[in-house]
Design a protein around this motif. Sequence first.
Motif: not given
Length: 230
Positions: A3, A5-7, A115-116
């Motif tokens: 899991s 996170e990215c932009s 990915a969030t």
Amino acid sequence: MESVECSQASLVPGGTVGPWAVVEALADTSIEHAQTDAAAATTVAQPASMSASAHAASATRTAYRLRGPKGELAQITVVRGGTLSLERGREQARRELAAYAKLSIPGMLPLIGVATIDTGLGVIERVDLDATRRLPHGIGLADALTTVVIPLAKTLLALSRHAVVHKSLLPESIVLCNGEVLLGQPVLAAGERSILASPEQRAGRPLDPRSSVYSLAAMALWMHSADVAN
């Protein structure tokens, strides 16, 4: 399942999604559109407690090819908006993906990460270089059944034995690789605007395996004639 996170800014060639490097954006091969509305839309299938307005909100789907630290290839499919614009929608999707990743079923693409990404989620799957997501058009109905629909039916039957409904049965969710038909993107489902969605999915009602039967039949018709029944 990892899991991360990215932009959105990271989803460019040379960017990164956790340990994976972004290689390229993939062409959109989706047929996911309303017959009366040219705008594409995807939503995460949610429990009946979700409001109808949230379920009906439009969303966007994009895909990118990734390369892992050991050179392994993967693909991320990112869906933003719709119910994923709500934190409870993203959390529900993450729970379903975590449960799904624990299954080991032939005919499914390996799910290796989620990915969030801003107000959306991305499903990361291991995809071979020789794989393609382009289903054939204009083929005989018997060929469509034997080459794609029947293998998918076997995979969906195995999922149903685990009380799992796929929720995203669309041409862009299917990979053809070395003569094998593989199914991916289990939770980031097309919403009520998908032309292959069952009536209950379009209405935002709870789904069961009968929804997959409807979508399989619609897919066979689409492969045969590039059209579906109203």
